[in-house]
Design a protein around this motif. Sequence first.
Motif, PDB file in Angstrom:
ATOM      1  N   GLU A  66       0.829  -1.210   0.000  1.00 11.20           N
ATOM      2  CA  GLU A  66       0.000   0.000   0.000  1.00 11.20           C
ATOM      3  C   GLU A  66       0.861   1.258   0.000  1.00 11.20           C
ATOM      4  N   TRP A  88     -10.410  -3.398   0.844  1.00  8.34           N
ATOM      5  CA  TRP A  88      -9.722  -2.453   1.725  1.00  8.34           C
ATOM      6  C   TRP A  88     -10.346  -2.570   3.118  1.00  8.34           C
ATOM      7  N   ARG A  92      -9.588  -1.176   7.454  1.00  7.92           N
ATOM      8  CA  ARG A  92      -8.873  -0.196   8.265  1.00  7.92           C
ATOM      9  C   ARG A  92      -8.936  -0.580   9.729  1.00  7.92           C
ATOM     10  N   ARG A 127      -9.847  -4.556  13.199  1.00  8.69           N
ATOM     11  CA  ARG A 127      -9.815  -4.276  11.775  1.00  8.69           C
ATOM     12  C   ARG A 127     -11.231  -4.322  11.222  1.00  8.69           C
ATOM     13  N   VAL A 187     -13.876  -1.891   4.747  1.00 11.39           N
ATOM     14  CA  VAL A 187     -14.142  -0.587   4.161  1.00 11.39           C
ATOM     15  C   VAL A 187     -14.836  -0.719   2.807  1.00 11.39           C
ATOM     16  N   ASP A 191     -12.050   8.805  10.220  1.00 18.78           N
ATOM     17  CA  ASP A 191     -11.444   7.957   9.190  1.00 18.78           C
ATOM     18  C   ASP A 191      -9.983   7.657   9.491  1.00 18.78           C
ATOM     19  N   TYR A 230      -4.736   1.710   6.986  1.00 22.99           N
ATOM     20  CA  TYR A 230      -5.538   1.114   5.920  1.00 22.99           C
ATOM     21  C   TYR A 230      -4.767  -0.040   5.279  1.00 22.99           C
ATOM     22  N   CYS A 238      -4.871  -3.250   2.311  1.00 28.08           N
ATOM     23  CA  CYS A 238      -5.548  -3.931   1.210  1.00 28.08           C
ATOM     24  C   CYS A 238      -5.348  -5.430   1.382  1.00 28.08           C
TER      25      CYS A 238
END
Length: 121
Positions: free
Chosen positions: A6, A36, A38, A45, A48, A90, A94, A96
């Motif tokens: 990422e 994705w 976060r 976790r 998203v 937010d 993050y 992936c």
Amino acid sequence: QVQLVESGGGLVQAGGSLRLSCAASGRSFSTRAMGWFRQAPGKGRRYVASINSSGALTSYADSVKGRFTISRDNAKNTVYLQMNSLKPEDTAVYYCAADATSYGSGRYDYWGQGTQVTVSS
């Protein structure tokens, strides 16, 4: 074997935008759905967004719907997360992840190392 890296995280003011990228190595990227996730400080976790292997189908968590857009470029082995109208909530690392299937089973068997996104108020 799929390796995911990422990039694109950083510090942004509330209301701003960032675009995260996730570069994948390995020949199976175009056959896998991608997601994705976060993780905020002190929390687990959370999902998203996700996209199927062709890019035709996307899904979002309610908390980001209308603000975030997931997309992919199979020619570049990359999946993106465009984040607009960012809020302090937010703020998170993050990640992936690569799904085990093309359609998106929810079983993610490869993960990146994460990129920090911090939204200041």
